[in-house]
Write a protein that holds these residues in place. Structure first.
Motif, mmCIF file in Angstrom:
data_model
loop_
_atom_site.group_PDB
_atom_site.id
_atom_site.type_symbol
_atom_site.label_atom_id
_atom_site.label_comp_id
_atom_site.label_asym_id
_atom_site.label_seq_id
_atom_site.Cartn_x
_atom_site.Cartn_y
_atom_site.Cartn_z
ATOM 1 N N SER A 527 0.744 -0.680 0.146
ATOM 2 C CA SER A 527 0.133 0.286 -0.592
ATOM 3 C C SER A 527 0.750 0.675 0.257
ATOM 4 C CB SER A 527 -0.373 0.204 0.968
ATOM 5 O OG SER A 527 -1.765 -0.963 1.854
ATOM 6 N N THR A 528 0.081 2.338 -0.878
ATOM 7 C CA THR A 528 1.055 3.549 -0.719
ATOM 8 C C THR A 528 0.169 4.287 0.183
ATOM 9 O OG1 THR A 528 0.175 4.247 -2.838
ATOM 10 C CG2 THR A 528 1.718 2.759 -2.679
ATOM 11 N N THR A 529 0.205 5.710 0.283
ATOM 12 C CA THR A 529 -0.099 6.689 1.161
ATOM 13 C C THR A 529 -1.808 7.663 -0.388
ATOM 14 O OG1 THR A 529 1.373 8.844 -0.046
ATOM 15 C CG2 THR A 529 1.010 7.478 1.841
ATOM 16 N N SER A 530 -0.849 7.190 -1.132
ATOM 17 C CA SER A 530 -2.362 7.538 -2.898
ATOM 18 C C SER A 530 -2.575 6.965 -2.941
ATOM 19 C CB SER A 530 -1.056 7.892 -3.011
ATOM 20 O OG SER A 530 -0.707 7.571 -4.094
ATOM 21 N N ASP A 531 -2.453 5.118 -2.938
ATOM 22 C CA ASP A 531 -3.317 3.556 -3.895
ATOM 23 C C ASP A 531 -2.816 3.129 -2.879
ATOM 24 O OD1 ASP A 531 -3.804 1.960 -5.089
ATOM 25 O OD2 ASP A 531 -3.754 2.721 -6.711
ATOM 26 N N VAL A 532 -3.654 2.230 -2.415
ATOM 27 C CA VAL A 532 -3.499 1.287 -1.096
ATOM 28 C C VAL A 532 -3.320 -0.120 -1.418
ATOM 29 C CG1 VAL A 532 -4.985 2.683 0.482
ATOM 30 C CG2 VAL A 532 -6.234 1.051 -0.061
ATOM 31 N N HIS A 533 -3.494 -0.488 -3.144
ATOM 32 C CA HIS A 533 -3.410 -1.316 -3.580
ATOM 33 C C HIS A 533 -4.062 -3.122 -2.674
ATOM 34 C CE1 HIS A 533 -0.770 0.149 -6.311
ATOM 35 N NE2 HIS A 533 -0.014 1.070 -6.067
ATOM 36 N N ALA A 534 -5.378 -3.593 -2.490
ATOM 37 C CA ALA A 534 -6.621 -4.076 -1.847
ATOM 38 C C ALA A 534 -6.629 -5.040 -3.106
ATOM 39 C CB ALA A 534 -7.647 -3.493 -1.006
ATOM 40 N N ILE A 535 -5.865 -6.129 -3.063
ATOM 41 C CA ILE A 535 -6.185 -7.624 -4.011
ATOM 42 C C ILE A 535 -7.309 -7.995 -3.945
ATOM 43 C CG2 ILE A 535 -3.849 -6.710 -4.755
ATOM 44 C CD1 ILE A 535 -3.425 -10.101 -2.529
ATOM 45 N N GLN A 536 -8.163 -8.233 -4.647
ATOM 46 C CA GLN A 536 -9.314 -9.478 -4.368
ATOM 47 C C GLN A 536 -8.467 -10.783 -3.758
ATOM 48 O OE1 GLN A 536 -11.526 -8.342 -7.509
ATOM 49 N NE2 GLN A 536 -12.683 -6.919 -6.259
ATOM 50 N N LEU A 537 -8.894 -11.238 -2.655
ATOM 51 C CA LEU A 537 -7.975 -12.790 -2.522
ATOM 52 C C LEU A 537 -9.573 -13.756 -2.548
ATOM 53 C CD1 LEU A 537 -6.968 -11.295 0.940
ATOM 54 C CD2 LEU A 537 -5.555 -12.371 -0.934
ATOM 55 N N GLY A 538 -9.754 -14.321 -4.081
ATOM 56 C CA GLY A 538 -10.447 -15.356 -4.404
ATOM 57 C C GLY A 538 -10.841 -14.614 -5.604
ATOM 58 N N GLY A 539 -10.315 -13.607 -6.047
ATOM 59 C CA GLY A 539 -10.870 -13.088 -7.122
ATOM 60 C C GLY A 539 -9.447 -12.487 -7.506
ATOM 61 N N SER A 540 -9.287 -11.329 -8.794
ATOM 62 C CA SER A 540 -8.129 -10.484 -9.788
ATOM 63 C C SER A 540 -8.366 -9.707 -9.140
ATOM 64 C CB SER A 540 -8.758 -11.400 -10.689
ATOM 65 O OG SER A 540 -9.725 -10.710 -11.623
ATOM 66 N N GLY A 541 -7.359 -8.723 -9.383
ATOM 67 C CA GLY A 541 -7.259 -7.533 -9.631
ATOM 68 C C GLY A 541 -6.847 -7.231 -8.693
ATOM 69 N N GLU A 542 -7.286 -5.873 -8.264
ATOM 70 C CA GLU A 542 -7.317 -4.998 -7.326
ATOM 71 C C GLU A 542 -8.831 -4.272 -6.213
ATOM 72 O OE1 GLU A 542 -4.784 -1.700 -6.716
ATOM 73 O OE2 GLU A 542 -2.953 -3.015 -6.954
#
Length: 566
Positions: A527-542
């Motif tokens: 994660s960054t302060t501008s984009d937390v980049h939360a990934i989808q667990l069991g899915g794809s992408g963020e």
């Protein structure tokens, strides 16, 4: 040297593929990041029979009896992959701080190493299943490690709104998780309810101090089981995750663990203030048949039933006594200024931090609450009235105008429409998802590392079946991540099995390196302060940002901890 390790590993894996395969969970757990590190070398951490046989002679592999500095630990085989050791980690007297155990003792005075600890005092379980002498833990030691392995340890802290739960709760058998991650798993108990948080002597956070003592106990004994005392990660879900956030707020506890895994923390609530805690305690004391809080003999003589009954009265009255207590979790840690010195939110200055965190929520956190409270369709008019009654007019108007919560144009004026999905999303965002994202940004800004995720696949946790919504395909309600992590899903689907393997592989890597990236799986960015980049667990992408944009929740719409300045 790195190239040599890679070539040697590849050769060994090729050889392994021709041999009788180890269960997949072992393979995934052992390959991640190529740890654990020990004096036998990186490869000894791989739970692959040929590697262990040729390169890593086993010296003192786990047995049913282990010598520790506190005495001999007697365990029980937990299937074929792990040995289970139940132990009392601290001594305790009612209303007092616990003290770390100085002898290895089976829980509750038992002489049977197969016996499991009794739960701490709580509602709705038989008296014979609980005890005030409950400060116990269960260690799950995989048969793949030996006394020289220097394996990491994951300490699981159960949830239950600080009033229910135990180390023997559904799905918390740590054998599969220990074997898959080639690590030791410790599942602990801590005092709950008023016994853990509202003593009459004015002390606070006894349950948090219990958890600290469990970590001190592990520092003493974990090397005897092949663990590395410097490689301890605390992990927990819901109230257990909130307790971990409390541990992160305690400078004196920092040296006891290396990193943390926080699942579905109700961060919106914040900790209690000392003022609120005092208000709630005073009401609780009024329900107790003792002349004063200084009448220790009377308080010590109270029956468990009397204490729990008074606690139930407090839970019913708390929100009316002080709105900052909330309606769901009025008994919780307190920012007392001595033990817990920061709120870890915007209510107090955020401290400099350094630990790596793995933080997650599930896709329908509020599903059980919303669909349990509204068992039939929620029409747009009632929805608007409910939101207006829950927030002030300005905030309610902004919420209802937000595209994530607005009534679809096709449903406007339709008395038969069902807008529970919008309310469920609002509840999930307010209590869990968005404050978690805000926390991730703050932790990152002040020097720490965060890997953020959202579970898109889950396993309906026992009890969630009371709300049909939580059993529907594709729905992941609060607690539905637990059995995925532990690998205890009964008759798992392919999607559940795949996610369990992925999560355990990622946890294996995180326990060792503080990075949840694993061989064969997509990169999990920081994660960054501008984009937390939360990934989808069991899915794809963020996961899409949605209303968790920092200009909305936490700014235009305050969290509870901001509203009440706690």
């Amino acid at each position: 040297m790195a190239l040599l390790s890679f070539i040697l590993t590849s050769l060994l894996l090729s050889t392994f593929s021709l041999a009788t395969p180890t269960p997949p969970a072992h393979r995934d757990g052992g390959l991640v990041g190529f740890p654990p590190y020990n004096h036998h070398g990186i490869l000894c951490g791989l739970p692959i029979p040929i590697v262990q046989k040729l390169l890593c002679p086993r010296q003192g592999s786990p047995s049913l009896a282990v010598n520790t500095p506190l005495g001999t630990a007697h365990g029980a085989a937990d299937g074929t992959t792990a040995i289970r050791f139940a132990v009392k980690y601290a001594d305790v007297q009612r209303w007092q701080e616990s003290t770390v155990a100085t002898n290895w003792t089976l829980p509750n005075g038992s002489t049977d190493p197969t016996a499991l600890p009794l739960a701490c005092v709580q509602d709705d379980i038989d008296d014979s299943a609980m005890s005030e002498d409950c400060l116990s833990m269960i260690l799950y030691v995989p048969t793949s490690i030996n006394v020289n392995s220097k394996a990491p340890t994951m300490v699981w802290i159960h949830g239950g709104s600080f009033v229910v739960g135990s180390a023997t709760g559904p799905g918390l058998d740590g054998s599969n998780l220990a074997a898959a991650t080639n690590s030791i798993v410790a599942v602990i108990q801590y005092r709950l309810g008023v016994l853990g948080f509202f003593p009459p002597n004015g002390d606070t956070n006894l349950g948090v101090k219990d958890a600290i003592n469990s970590l001190k106990f592990l520092q003493n004994v974990i090397p005897s089981f092949g663990g590395d005392a410097s490689q301890i990660t605390v992990a927990g879900q819901s109230a257990g995750a909130s307790l971990i956030r409390a541990l992160l707020s305690i400078p004196s506890a920092s040296s006891l663990f290396k990193s943390a895994i926080i699942q579905s923390d109700t961060m919106d609530y914040g900790f209690l203030s000392t003022t609120t805690q005092e208000t709630l305690f005073n009401y609780f004391a009024e329900q107790i048949p003792c002349s004063s809080t200084s009448d220790t003999a009377c308080w010590d003589a109270l029956t468990v039933d009397q204490i729990v009954a008074a606690q139930d009265d407090l839970a019913d009255a708390a929100f009316g006594l002080d709105a900052s207590a909330g309606q769901a979790e009025p008994i919780r840690p307190v920012t007392d200024g001595t033990l817990i010195t920061t709120t870890l939110d915007s209510s107090t200055p955020f401290p400099a931090v350094s630990k790596s965190l793995l933080v997650s929520t599930v896709h329908h956190e509020a599903g059980f609450t919303i669909y349990g409270g509204f068992s039939s369709a929620l029409d747009p008019t009632t929805y608007a009235e409910f939101v207006a009654s829950s927030f002030n007019t300005t905030i309610a108007d902004q919420l209802l105008a937000n595209q994530n919560y607005a009534v679809p144009a096709s449903d406007e004026g339709n008395a038969n429409a069902d807008v529970r999905p919008q309310l469920e999303q609002m509840g999930t965002d307010q209590v869990w998802r968005c404050p978690t994202w805000t926390f991730a940004r703050s932790w990152t800004e002040h020097g720490g590392k965060v890997y953020l995720g959202e579970y898109m696949v889950g396993a309906s946790y026992p009890g969630n079946g009371e709300v049909p919504f939580c059993t529907e395909s594709g729905i992941v309600c609060h607690q539905d991540d637990i059995e995925i992590v532990f690998g205890t899903v009964p008759s798992p689907s392919a999607a559940q099995s795949n996610l369990t393997k992925e999560i355990q592989a990622r946890y294996s890597s995180f326990l060792r390196s503080g990075i949840p990236n694993a061989f064969g799986y997509a990169n999990w960015p920081l994660s960054t302060t501008s984009d937390v980049h939360a990934i989808q667990l069991g899915g794809s992408g963020e996961a899409p940002v949605g209303a968790c944009d920092p200009t909305f929740w936490g700014d235009a719409i305050p969290y509870d901890y901001q509203t009440f300045d706690i």
